[in-house]
Design a protein around this motif. Structure first.
Motif, PDB file in Angstrom:
ATOM      1  N   SER A   8      -0.130  -0.524   6.146  1.00  0.00           N
ATOM      2  CA  SER A   8      -0.839   0.757   6.190  1.00  0.00           C
ATOM      3  C   SER A   8      -0.875   1.326   7.604  1.00  0.00           C
ATOM      4  O   SER A   8      -0.666   2.526   7.812  1.00  0.00           O
ATOM      5  CB  SER A   8      -2.270   0.582   5.670  1.00  0.00           C
ATOM      6  N   THR A  41       0.969   4.800   8.707  1.00  0.00           N
ATOM      7  CA  THR A  41       0.137   5.895   9.210  1.00  0.00           C
ATOM      8  C   THR A  41       0.601   6.357  10.582  1.00  0.00           C
ATOM      9  O   THR A  41       0.671   7.557  10.868  1.00  0.00           O
ATOM     10  CB  THR A  41      -1.340   5.454   9.284  1.00  0.00           C
ATOM     11  N   PRO A  99       0.797  -1.235   0.000  1.00  0.00           N
ATOM     12  CA  PRO A  99       0.000   0.000   0.000  1.00  0.00           C
ATOM     13  C   PRO A  99       0.826   1.280   0.000  1.00  0.00           C
ATOM     14  O   PRO A  99       0.327   2.335  -0.382  1.00  0.00           O
ATOM     15  CB  PRO A  99      -0.816  -0.099   1.305  1.00  0.00           C
TER      16      PRO A  99
END
Length: 373
Positions: A333, A337, A206
């Motif tokens: 992800s 983040t 991702p």
């Protein structure tokens, strides 16, 4: 896969729902496969691996080809779900090879199979994206259905299996099969290794293009991203048969431990990359580790498992791989983040190192021996 989100837009969806449905279309197939794989494995042990391969390729001809004719995203998700429920070509192909090839050559044979799988993984997105640009997105699904039909016909007419169907009363139960396997801790370790191989491979998916932009690339991000993904696949494809043969010579358990430590180092170094060229070079080198891991796992499963239950064991292993494919992108992800892009590589390296340490512990009695018996 390269244009799934665009196809969902073409079906009438818009906004943030596009990304949600695109992710769901990928995940729902892998999750369904993970849940039903043991059922197909039991049927394969009873009726043979070739019938399961014919079943999978024939149904997938319609579930993949049929996506070209869906009127909305709900039918797309339904066909992706059916695709996962009736898949299982790869684990049964693996089990067929494992059951037919002499065990002292299983590493080489399974490494050759891994070469085909890797080549397909590399060619598929490139071919799909190119054909979508040339012919249109719906025509690509028709083309994929046609390829799967050819695969089905080749399986029927070109593959032979030495297998006698087993009566239901004579089938060894899964519980009995697991009791007959002498090294249960090794079996569990191999299942977890398959899970972690997929988590580590998918964790950066991702954020890869974003990380490349972070490293300074601005003009050709998509091309460079594809090149870096392909770099790992090319080295894996080139090395799998040779590393499989090396595993046959020195012991697949030794090669597995070495490949895990090598993969840990490569992921750690990827986190320190300063340019896209450095990242691509490290990913190319990492591919040699991938080229050793799956043939080693499959060869060890072959040597641990009685032939009458080999499809079930490979199906359980495939379930762990599917769960890794689902979990990997979420792990990547979440880390990116919360901590930043580089930490995705560092955390993945830590996961691989834990797997390496556990493998050393479960193999410690056998590292001095050439084979596990």
């Amino acid at each position: 896969m390269p244009f799934m989100a665009l196809y969902i837009e073409d079906l009438g969806e818009s906004g943030s729902l596009v990304e949600w449905y695109a992710g769901l279309a990928v995940a729902i197939s892998a999750l369904a496969s993970a849940l039903v794989s043991p059922i197909w494995g039991r049927l394969a042990d009873r009726y043979g691996r070739k019938p399961m391969m014919v079943r999978a390729s024939l149904v997938m001809t319609f579930t993949m080809g049929g996506i070209a004719f869906v009127p909305n995203v709900y039918w797309l998700l339904f066909l992706r779900l059916m695709n996962g429920l009736f898949s299982g070509y790869v684990p049964n192909a693996t089990a067929l090879i494992a059951s037919q090839v002499p065990r002292n050559k299983s590493g080489y044979a399974l490494g050759t199979l891994a070469t085909g799988l890797t080549a397909g993984t590399l060619i598929g997105p490139l071919l799909g994206g190119s054909l979508a640009q040339w012919l249109g997105m719906r025509q690509v699904f028709v083309f994929v259905g046609f390829i799967l039909l050819i695969c089905c016909l080749m399986t029927i007419f070109m593959i032979r299996e030495d297998f006698e169907p087993v009566e239901k009363a004579d089938m060894v139960s899964t519980r009995t099969l697991l009791r007959e396997i002498p090294h249960k801790s090794i079996l569990a370790g191999l299942f977890v290794t398959s899970l972690i191989i997929q988590i580590s491979a998918q964790s950066i998916a991702p954020i890869l293009s974003l990380y490349i932009r972070h490293l300074g690339e601005r003009e050709n991000i998509l091309f460079v991203s594809g090149l870096i993904v392909s770099a790992m696949g090319i080295s894996s494809m080139l090395s799998s048969p040779h590393l499989g043969r090396l595993g046959d010579a020195i012991g697949n358990h030794r090669l597995l431990v070495l490949a895990l430590f090598y993969s840990f180092i490569m992921y750690l170094l990827c986190g320190f990359a300063q340019t896209p060229l450095q990242l691509g070079s490290l990913r190319f080198l990492y591919g040699f580790g991938v080229g050793a891991l799956m043939p080693s796992v499959n060869s060890l499963l072959t040597k641990l498992t009685p032939k009458e239950g080999i499809s079930r064991i490979f199906s359980f292993n495939q379930s762990f791989s599917y769960f890794g494919q689902v979990a990997g992108p979420f792990v990547g992800s979440a880390v990116a983040t919360g901590l930043g892009y580089r930490w995705t590589f560092f955390v993945t390296a830590g996961i691989v190192f834990i797997n390496f340490t556990w493998s050393v512990i479960i193999f410690r009695k056998y590292l001095g021996a050439k084979e596990i018996t």
